[in-house]
Design a protein around this motif. Structure first.
Motif, PDB file in Angstrom:
ATOM      1  N   ALA A  25       0.853  -1.186   0.000  1.00  0.00           N
ATOM      2  CA  ALA A  25       0.000   0.000   0.000  1.00  0.00           C
ATOM      3  C   ALA A  25       0.889   1.237   0.000  1.00  0.00           C
ATOM      4  O   ALA A  25       1.760   1.386   0.858  1.00  0.00           O
ATOM      5  N   LEU A  26       0.659   2.120  -0.963  1.00  0.00           N
ATOM      6  CA  LEU A  26       1.459   3.337  -1.113  1.00  0.00           C
ATOM      7  C   LEU A  26       0.573   4.544  -0.848  1.00  0.00           C
ATOM      8  O   LEU A  26      -0.447   4.729  -1.518  1.00  0.00           O
ATOM      9  N   ASP A  27       0.960   5.357   0.115  1.00  0.00           N
ATOM     10  CA  ASP A  27       0.151   6.486   0.582  1.00  0.00           C
ATOM     11  C   ASP A  27       0.958   7.764   0.399  1.00  0.00           C
ATOM     12  O   ASP A  27       1.873   8.052   1.176  1.00  0.00           O
ATOM     13  N   LEU A  28       0.615   8.534  -0.637  1.00  0.00           N
ATOM     14  CA  LEU A  28       1.333   9.771  -0.939  1.00  0.00           C
ATOM     15  C   LEU A  28       0.633  10.956  -0.289  1.00  0.00           C
ATOM     16  O   LEU A  28      -0.477  11.310  -0.674  1.00  0.00           O
ATOM     17  N   ALA A  74       5.022  13.643   2.612  1.00  0.00           N
ATOM     18  CA  ALA A  74       5.706  12.356   2.750  1.00  0.00           C
ATOM     19  C   ALA A  74       4.956  11.273   2.007  1.00  0.00           C
ATOM     20  O   ALA A  74       3.750  11.365   1.787  1.00  0.00           O
ATOM     21  N   LEU A  75       5.693  10.254   1.632  1.00  0.00           N
ATOM     22  CA  LEU A  75       5.098   9.040   1.076  1.00  0.00           C
ATOM     23  C   LEU A  75       5.331   7.895   2.047  1.00  0.00           C
ATOM     24  O   LEU A  75       6.448   7.703   2.521  1.00  0.00           O
ATOM     25  N   LYS A  76       4.269   7.144   2.324  1.00  0.00           N
ATOM     26  CA  LYS A  76       4.367   5.969   3.188  1.00  0.00           C
ATOM     27  C   LYS A  76       4.202   4.721   2.333  1.00  0.00           C
ATOM     28  O   LYS A  76       3.309   4.648   1.480  1.00  0.00           O
ATOM     29  N   ALA A  77       5.054   3.754   2.551  1.00  0.00           N
ATOM     30  CA  ALA A  77       4.939   2.443   1.925  1.00  0.00           C
ATOM     31  C   ALA A  77       4.683   1.432   3.028  1.00  0.00           C
ATOM     32  O   ALA A  77       5.436   1.375   4.010  1.00  0.00           O
ATOM     33  N   SER A  86      -0.108  13.201   9.960  1.00  0.00           N
ATOM     34  CA  SER A  86      -1.271  12.784   9.208  1.00  0.00           C
ATOM     35  C   SER A  86      -1.008  11.566   8.375  1.00  0.00           C
ATOM     36  O   SER A  86       0.119  11.230   8.080  1.00  0.00           O
ATOM     37  N   ASP A  87      -2.110  10.913   7.967  1.00  0.00           N
ATOM     38  CA  ASP A  87      -1.995   9.789   7.061  1.00  0.00           C
ATOM     39  C   ASP A  87      -1.769  10.280   5.648  1.00  0.00           C
ATOM     40  O   ASP A  87      -0.910   9.803   4.936  1.00  0.00           O
ATOM     41  N   GLY A  88      -2.571  11.229   5.202  1.00  0.00           N
ATOM     42  CA  GLY A  88      -2.528  11.609   3.815  1.00  0.00           C
ATOM     43  C   GLY A  88      -1.808  12.905   3.551  1.00  0.00           C
ATOM     44  O   GLY A  88      -1.324  13.120   2.460  1.00  0.00           O
ATOM     45  N   SER A 104      -4.859   5.492   6.365  1.00  0.00           N
ATOM     46  CA  SER A 104      -4.995   5.593   4.909  1.00  0.00           C
ATOM     47  C   SER A 104      -4.276   4.446   4.206  1.00  0.00           C
ATOM     48  O   SER A 104      -4.804   3.862   3.243  1.00  0.00           O
ATOM     49  N   ALA A 105      -3.069   4.128   4.649  1.00  0.00           N
ATOM     50  CA  ALA A 105      -2.349   3.003   4.056  1.00  0.00           C
ATOM     51  C   ALA A 105      -3.103   1.697   4.296  1.00  0.00           C
ATOM     52  O   ALA A 105      -3.229   0.858   3.385  1.00  0.00           O
ATOM     53  N   ARG A 106      -3.612   1.525   5.504  1.00  0.00           N
ATOM     54  CA  ARG A 106      -4.408   0.323   5.801  1.00  0.00           C
ATOM     55  C   ARG A 106      -5.645   0.275   4.900  1.00  0.00           C
ATOM     56  O   ARG A 106      -6.011  -0.777   4.360  1.00  0.00           O
ATOM     57  N   GLY A 107      -6.280   1.437   4.698  1.00  0.00           N
ATOM     58  CA  GLY A 107      -7.455   1.483   3.835  1.00  0.00           C
ATOM     59  C   GLY A 107      -7.139   1.092   2.408  1.00  0.00           C
ATOM     60  O   GLY A 107      -7.915   0.382   1.753  1.00  0.00           O
TER      61      GLY A 107
END
Length: 539
Positions: A8-11, A15-18, A342-344, A472-475
């Protein structure tokens, strides 16, 4: 059979979360990589799409190097990203200019020309209101932050880019293009272009009349798919960069607001979640299309087929706390870097930041409820909901010589929550019932003090969800599992647990009722002053 995962990639904006999300919906590992944002005079905010891709590659390779899962155990990739940002690309998929951020307001005059009229309601021409609201459920925002406004700005200020653009893409759709080579978007992600007929959630399509009204070319917009659709497989070059197999599926994905709703566990109708990150919103899935023009709120297509999502946004929430932290930082000259909240739309990694933030929260914990009458208004970047006002600004009110740093911090926590109370009352009226309990997600939900303040200020039970920063990544991971046929959306609530429930404190009910009334009165009395101060300079 070995455990399988979704990447899951959350931009976000900063920041970007992988994340690796297991087939049971658990986040097994997460890596974060910062991306820069350029703020320009006159309301501009831009990012380099190449920075997004580089962050995606860096975070993914670092995550895969941890040995949680080999490439053969990553079944799919799914992106979520900041919403209402715009990337103009040529036929080869190359960006023609920097991406225009959701924060950018330079398209406001273009929207005003498009939606105005001789007979107006709330600044919109009556005929324009009827056309847009009847078909889309909303209308382009006057602040100029919608995707449509960005495209209109490009057409006016950068005509050569507009003419050369093969497609205008949302951020997650640009990442999907880099992953698969496909130019595509999803039904819910295209909403803020305001050119789709959304009346039938199972048959959302571009509307020729709305395209003509907006002056957009259908050919410059991507084809539309469900968020759960398998878009394709990784391009060999992308697979090599990421250290994954070319056979890996790529799911179409969804914007951050929609992914957070799924990641909160609130996939049933009227199961509310409150997101507290850099920005904030209070939302729930509903089965109907509806608009509240007075409070700049509407139900819009959701990532869940056949459902809508109540859309609203408070522009600054955790950003207020981060800004205060920076203002109170060591004056020796060290420039503090932003901490992830934040998530997003949150930010980067600063090993010193959590300790400093913890210290500030501890100071606030020593201040009584109500901050001894100190009020903070959190409108540091204007506001969208519960009022749309690009000129309003934040501030501390009722300062005294007894005001301490702890008072300032607690007032910020309470001020953000008071804005959410104002919003919650509008959302309750919108859906026709009191939404409770509320799932709290985002970086702000990690603070137990802030969770309790939200419960007290909202006067309703608050569930602090487990690992709220990863919502958000979990979603995105859960969405991909539905797309792969491993889950149904009805399964999601049982997979996302609450860490703790916070109940309202009866002794604080009167305090926050009085502060809430004063909070709204401050806005009513001062909005004209803010407009005079800020309209001319647009700062």
């Amino acid at each position: 059979m070995a455990q399988q995962y979704v990447l899951a990639l959350d931009l976000g904006t900063s920041a970007l979360k992988a994340a690796l999300v297991s087939f049971t919906g658990a986040v097994a590992g997460l890596e974060t990589e910062p991306v820069p944002l350029t703020v320009l005079p006159g309301g501009g905010a831009e990012q380099n799409p190449e920075d997004w891709w580089n962050a995606l590659v860096t975070a993914t390779r670092r995550l895969m190097a941890r040995g949680i899962a080999g490439p053969d155990r990553v079944a799919a990739v799914c992106c979520t990203a900041q919403w209402s940002a715009t990337v103009a690309v040529d036929r080869a998929g190359r960006p023609l200019m920097p991406a225009i951020s959701w924060m950018d307001t330079r398209g406001a005059p273009d929207v005003a020309r498009l939606t105005g009229g001789p007979v107006s309601v709330a600044g919109y021409g009556v005929d324009k209101l009827w056309r847009w609201i009847r078909r889309t459920g909303g209308i382009p925002g006057k602040a100029g932050k919608d995707s449509l406004a960005h495209i209109l700005y490009i057409r006016r200020a950068h005509p050569w880019v507009y003419e050369a653009a093969h497609k205008f893409l949302e951020p997650k759709d640009y990442l999907n293009l880099r992953l698969t080579g496909e130019f595509a978007s999803t039904y819910e992600a295209i909403t803020l272009h305001w050119v789709t007929d959304n009346r039938d959630p199972y048959h959302i399509r571009y509307d020729p009349d709305l395209l003509a009204a907006a002056g957009l070319e259908r050919a410059q917009l991507p084809d539309l798919l469900p968020a759960t659709a398998v878009l394709g497989r990784l391009r060999p070059a992308a697979a090599e960069e990421l250290g994954l197999r070319p056979e890996t599926h790529v799911i179409a994905g969804t914007p951050d607001i929609h992914a957070a709703a799924i990641g909160s566990g609130g996939t049933r109708d009227l199961d509310p979640h409150l997101y507290v990150g850099t920005s904030s919103w209070l939302s729930a899935h509903v089965p109907y299309l509806k608009t509240d023009l007075l409070h700049n709120m509407a139900s819009i297509p959701a990532a869940i087929p056949g459902r809508y999502l109540v859309a609203n946004e408070q522009e600054t929430a955790g950003a207020c706390l981060l800004h205060l932290r920076d203002l109170l930082a060591d004056p020796s000259g060290r420039t503090p870097r932003t901490q992830t909240l934040s998530d997003g739309r949150g930010a980067s990694t600063d090993e010193e930041a959590p300790d400093e933030m913890t210290r500030l929260i501890n100071l606030a914990a020593g201040v009584p409820a109500g901050s001894d009458g100190l009020l903070f208004t959190p409108w540091l970047a204007g506001e969208r909901t519960p009022v749309e006002d690009p000129w309003v600004r934040g501030g501390f009110h009722n300062l005294t010589l007894r005001t301490t740093r702890g008072h300032l911090v607690r007032a910020v926590l309470e001020g953000v929550a008071l804005n959410a109370r104002w919003l919650a009352e509008a959302v309750d009226r919108f859906v026709g019932r009191r939404l409770e309990p509320v799932r709290l997600i985002g970086g702000g939900a990690r603070s137990e003090l802030w969770c309790q303040i939200y419960a007290d200020v909202l006067d309703r039970a608050v569930h602090q969800m487990e690992r709220p920063l990863e919502a958000s990544a979990r979603g995105a991971g859960l969405l991909a599992l539905v797309g792969l046929g491993e889950l149904n959306f009805a399964d999601v609530p049982e997979l996302v647990a609450a860490a703790r429930t916070f109940e309202p404190t009866p002794a604080h009910r009167r305090i926050y009722a009085e502060l809430s009334a004063a909070f709204r009165e401050l806005y009513r009395r001062q909005r004209g002053v803010y407009a005079r101060l800020n309209r001319r300079t647009a700062r």
